[in-house]
Design a protein around this motif. Structure first.
Motif, PDB file in Angstrom:
ATOM      1  N   LEU A  14      59.240 -17.575 -53.764  1.00  0.00           N
ATOM      2  CA  LEU A  14      57.846 -17.191 -53.882  1.00  0.00           C
ATOM      3  C   LEU A  14      56.906 -18.188 -53.215  1.00  0.00           C
ATOM      4  O   LEU A  14      57.234 -19.354 -53.053  1.00  0.00           O
ATOM      5  N   ASP A  15      55.750 -17.665 -52.826  1.00  0.00           N
ATOM      6  CA  ASP A  15      54.632 -18.489 -52.407  1.00  0.00           C
ATOM      7  C   ASP A  15      53.858 -18.759 -53.688  1.00  0.00           C
ATOM      8  O   ASP A  15      53.095 -17.927 -54.165  1.00  0.00           O
ATOM      9  N   ALA A  16      54.106 -19.916 -54.298  1.00  0.00           N
ATOM     10  CA  ALA A  16      53.519 -20.230 -55.597  1.00  0.00           C
ATOM     11  C   ALA A  16      52.057 -20.638 -55.498  1.00  0.00           C
ATOM     12  O   ALA A  16      51.375 -20.719 -56.516  1.00  0.00           O
ATOM     13  N   ALA A  17      51.567 -20.906 -54.278  1.00  0.00           N
ATOM     14  CA  ALA A  17      50.208 -21.411 -54.090  1.00  0.00           C
ATOM     15  C   ALA A  17      49.956 -22.600 -55.016  1.00  0.00           C
ATOM     16  O   ALA A  17      48.852 -22.789 -55.518  1.00  0.00           O
ATOM     17  N   SER A  18      51.007 -23.363 -55.259  1.00  0.00           N
ATOM     18  CA  SER A  18      50.939 -24.491 -56.179  1.00  0.00           C
ATOM     19  C   SER A  18      52.085 -25.447 -55.839  1.00  0.00           C
ATOM     20  O   SER A  18      53.244 -25.075 -55.952  1.00  0.00           O
ATOM     21  N   ALA A  19      51.753 -26.647 -55.420  1.00  0.00           N
ATOM     22  CA  ALA A  19      52.768 -27.643 -55.091  1.00  0.00           C
ATOM     23  C   ALA A  19      53.349 -28.248 -56.361  1.00  0.00           C
ATOM     24  O   ALA A  19      52.667 -28.297 -57.396  1.00  0.00           O
ATOM     25  N   PRO A  20      54.602 -28.715 -56.324  1.00  0.00           N
ATOM     26  CA  PRO A  20      55.189 -29.360 -57.508  1.00  0.00           C
ATOM     27  C   PRO A  20      54.349 -30.524 -58.034  1.00  0.00           C
ATOM     28  O   PRO A  20      54.301 -30.759 -59.230  1.00  0.00           O
ATOM     29  N   SER A  21      53.667 -31.232 -57.145  1.00  0.00           N
ATOM     30  CA  SER A  21      52.884 -32.409 -57.537  1.00  0.00           C
ATOM     31  C   SER A  21      51.475 -32.059 -58.038  1.00  0.00           C
ATOM     32  O   SER A  21      50.712 -32.961 -58.375  1.00  0.00           O
ATOM     33  N   ARG A  22      51.148 -30.797 -58.108  1.00  0.00           N
ATOM     34  CA  ARG A  22      49.813 -30.393 -58.591  1.00  0.00           C
ATOM     35  C   ARG A  22      49.585 -30.997 -59.979  1.00  0.00           C
ATOM     36  O   ARG A  22      50.452 -30.935 -60.842  1.00  0.00           O
ATOM     37  N   PRO A  23      48.405 -31.578 -60.235  1.00  0.00           N
ATOM     38  CA  PRO A  23      48.177 -32.305 -61.487  1.00  0.00           C
ATOM     39  C   PRO A  23      47.996 -31.446 -62.741  1.00  0.00           C
ATOM     40  O   PRO A  23      48.044 -31.963 -63.845  1.00  0.00           O
ATOM     41  N   LYS A  25      48.632 -29.205 -66.009  1.00  0.00           N
ATOM     42  CA  LYS A  25      49.738 -29.284 -66.979  1.00  0.00           C
ATOM     43  C   LYS A  25      50.721 -28.138 -66.807  1.00  0.00           C
ATOM     44  O   LYS A  25      51.928 -28.330 -66.837  1.00  0.00           O
ATOM     45  N   ALA A  26      50.221 -26.929 -66.654  1.00  0.00           N
ATOM     46  CA  ALA A  26      51.078 -25.754 -66.517  1.00  0.00           C
ATOM     47  C   ALA A  26      51.096 -25.308 -65.061  1.00  0.00           C
ATOM     48  O   ALA A  26      50.125 -24.757 -64.562  1.00  0.00           O
ATOM     49  N   THR A  27      52.175 -25.579 -64.371  1.00  0.00           N
ATOM     50  CA  THR A  27      52.344 -25.132 -62.994  1.00  0.00           C
ATOM     51  C   THR A  27      53.628 -24.310 -62.912  1.00  0.00           C
ATOM     52  O   THR A  27      54.479 -24.369 -63.802  1.00  0.00           O
ATOM     53  N   VAL A  28      53.765 -23.562 -61.844  1.00  0.00           N
ATOM     54  CA  VAL A  28      54.989 -22.792 -61.623  1.00  0.00           C
ATOM     55  C   VAL A  28      56.179 -23.743 -61.617  1.00  0.00           C
ATOM     56  O   VAL A  28      57.204 -23.490 -62.247  1.00  0.00           O
ATOM     57  N   TRP A  29      56.037 -24.865 -60.909  1.00  0.00           N
ATOM     58  CA  TRP A  29      57.115 -25.846 -60.817  1.00  0.00           C
ATOM     59  C   TRP A  29      57.549 -26.345 -62.198  1.00  0.00           C
ATOM     60  O   TRP A  29      58.730 -26.285 -62.544  1.00  0.00           O
ATOM     61  N   ARG A  30      56.620 -26.842 -62.985  1.00  0.00           N
ATOM     62  CA  ARG A  30      56.971 -27.408 -64.294  1.00  0.00           C
ATOM     63  C   ARG A  30      57.531 -26.339 -65.241  1.00  0.00           C
ATOM     64  O   ARG A  30      58.456 -26.600 -66.000  1.00  0.00           O
ATOM     65  N   THR A  31      56.982 -25.145 -65.188  1.00  0.00           N
ATOM     66  CA  THR A  31      57.456 -24.071 -66.062  1.00  0.00           C
ATOM     67  C   THR A  31      58.902 -23.714 -65.759  1.00  0.00           C
ATOM     68  O   THR A  31      59.740 -23.651 -66.660  1.00  0.00           O
ATOM     69  N   LEU A  32      59.218 -23.496 -64.480  1.00  0.00           N
ATOM     70  CA  LEU A  32      60.578 -23.100 -64.132  1.00  0.00           C
ATOM     71  C   LEU A  32      61.567 -24.264 -64.233  1.00  0.00           C
ATOM     72  O   LEU A  32      62.702 -24.080 -64.653  1.00  0.00           O
ATOM     73  N   ARG A  33      61.143 -25.463 -63.877  1.00  0.00           N
ATOM     74  CA  ARG A  33      62.072 -26.610 -63.983  1.00  0.00           C
ATOM     75  C   ARG A  33      62.367 -26.929 -65.447  1.00  0.00           C
ATOM     76  O   ARG A  33      63.436 -27.404 -65.772  1.00  0.00           O
ATOM     77  N   SER A  34      61.435 -26.641 -66.359  1.00  0.00           N
ATOM     78  CA  SER A  34      61.711 -26.877 -67.776  1.00  0.00           C
ATOM     79  C   SER A  34      62.712 -25.860 -68.312  1.00  0.00           C
ATOM     80  O   SER A  34      63.331 -26.070 -69.346  1.00  0.00           O
ATOM     81  N   ALA A  35      62.907 -24.753 -67.595  1.00  0.00           N
ATOM     82  CA  ALA A  35      63.896 -23.739 -67.977  1.00  0.00           C
ATOM     83  C   ALA A  35      65.285 -24.105 -67.439  1.00  0.00           C
ATOM     84  O   ALA A  35      66.196 -23.297 -67.490  1.00  0.00           O
ATOM     85  N   ARG A  36      65.416 -25.299 -66.922  1.00  0.00           N
ATOM     86  CA  ARG A  36      66.687 -25.826 -66.410  1.00  0.00           C
ATOM     87  C   ARG A  36      67.268 -24.997 -65.262  1.00  0.00           C
ATOM     88  O   ARG A  36      68.457 -24.708 -65.226  1.00  0.00           O
ATOM     89  N   VAL A  37      66.398 -24.597 -64.358  1.00  0.00           N
ATOM     90  CA  VAL A  37      66.856 -23.939 -63.140  1.00  0.00           C
ATOM     91  C   VAL A  37      66.758 -24.948 -62.001  1.00  0.00           C
ATOM     92  O   VAL A  37      66.039 -25.935 -62.091  1.00  0.00           O
ATOM     93  N   GLY A  38      67.496 -24.709 -60.943  1.00  0.00           N
ATOM     94  CA  GLY A  38      67.463 -25.606 -59.799  1.00  0.00           C
ATOM     95  C   GLY A  38      66.422 -25.171 -58.788  1.00  0.00           C
ATOM     96  O   GLY A  38      65.918 -24.049 -58.826  1.00  0.00           O
ATOM     97  N   SER A  39      66.110 -26.072 -57.869  1.00  0.00           N
ATOM     98  CA  SER A  39      65.156 -25.790 -56.805  1.00  0.00           C
ATOM     99  C   SER A  39      65.627 -26.459 -55.516  1.00  0.00           C
ATOM    100  O   SER A  39      66.294 -27.491 -55.557  1.00  0.00           O
ATOM    101  N   VAL A  40      65.251 -25.869 -54.397  1.00  0.00           N
ATOM    102  CA  VAL A  40      65.578 -26.495 -53.115  1.00  0.00           C
ATOM    103  C   VAL A  40      64.817 -27.807 -52.933  1.00  0.00           C
ATOM    104  O   VAL A  40      65.138 -28.594 -52.054  1.00  0.00           O
ATOM    105  N   TRP A  41      63.832 -28.065 -53.778  1.00  0.00           N
ATOM    106  CA  TRP A  41      63.029 -29.280 -53.671  1.00  0.00           C
ATOM    107  C   TRP A  41      63.446 -30.361 -54.677  1.00  0.00           C
ATOM    108  O   TRP A  41      62.759 -31.356 -54.841  1.00  0.00           O
ATOM    109  N   ASP A  42      64.565 -30.177 -55.369  1.00  0.00           N
ATOM    110  CA  ASP A  42      64.989 -31.142 -56.389  1.00  0.00           C
ATOM    111  C   ASP A  42      65.188 -32.560 -55.856  1.00  0.00           C
ATOM    112  O   ASP A  42      64.953 -33.517 -56.579  1.00  0.00           O
TER     113      ASP A  42
END
Length: 161
Positions: A14-23, A25-42
């Motif tokens: 997806l085009d999350a329109a939100s970088a992992p480093s976005r400040p 609290k609730a971002t696409v990155w933090r939400t999905l990574r907290s679900a213990r899924v992997g990412s190409v950006w790990d």
């Protein structure tokens, strides 16, 4: 995504329109990574979105807005630069390497000379392409097949006359 990943190998691009480093609290990155899924950006980002490397992977590098509106502060063109495109995976999938890139810059000013779209990348996003490896999740089917084969015994083929 989580329920799909429990049932079968699952990838979410997806085009999350939100970088992992976005400040936020609730971002696409933090939400999905907290679900213990992997990412190409790990290898670039921690699950909390902190950068692990000195350079930033960049999936979009464009000037947004019309320079003719430069007199209006709210319409002034802005530099869209960052890691906004995501590829998450679970259910036995792993992404050991990128098949294209990724493009990396140490700062947004370093990225400005390579703005998108360009003749080589006719989009405001770089392609996000990764090779996914599949490791089957043990479902017990292999053991069941062995048991059925054992009970049936060896098959004998008699030569035809």
């Amino acid at each position: 995504f989580a329920s799909s990943a429990e049932a079968a190998p699952t990838a979410l691009c997806l085009d999350a329109a939100s970088a992992p480093s976005r400040p936020d609290k609730a971002t696409v990155w933090r939400t999905l990574r907290s679900a213990r899924v992997g990412s190409v950006w790990d290898s670039w980002y921690t699950p909390e979105g902190k950068l692990r490397k000195p350079s930033t992977p960049v999936t979009t590098n464009a000037i947004l807005g019309n320079p003719a509106n430069a007199s209006s502060a709210s319409l002034r063109p802005s530099h869209s630069y960052g890691c906004e495109d995501q590829l998450f995976f679970a259910g036995g999938l792993k992404a050991p390497k990128h098949a294209y890139g990724p493009v990396e810059y140490k700062s947004s000013s370093e990225a400005v000379p390579a703005l998108l779209p360009s003749l080589s990348v006719p989009s405001d996003h770089y392609p996000l392409i990764a090779d996914l490896d599949f490791t089957p999740v043990d479902t017990g089917a292999e053991e069941l097949i062995k048991q059925v084969s054992f009970r049936a015994g060896p098959r004998r083929v008699s030569p035809s006359a």
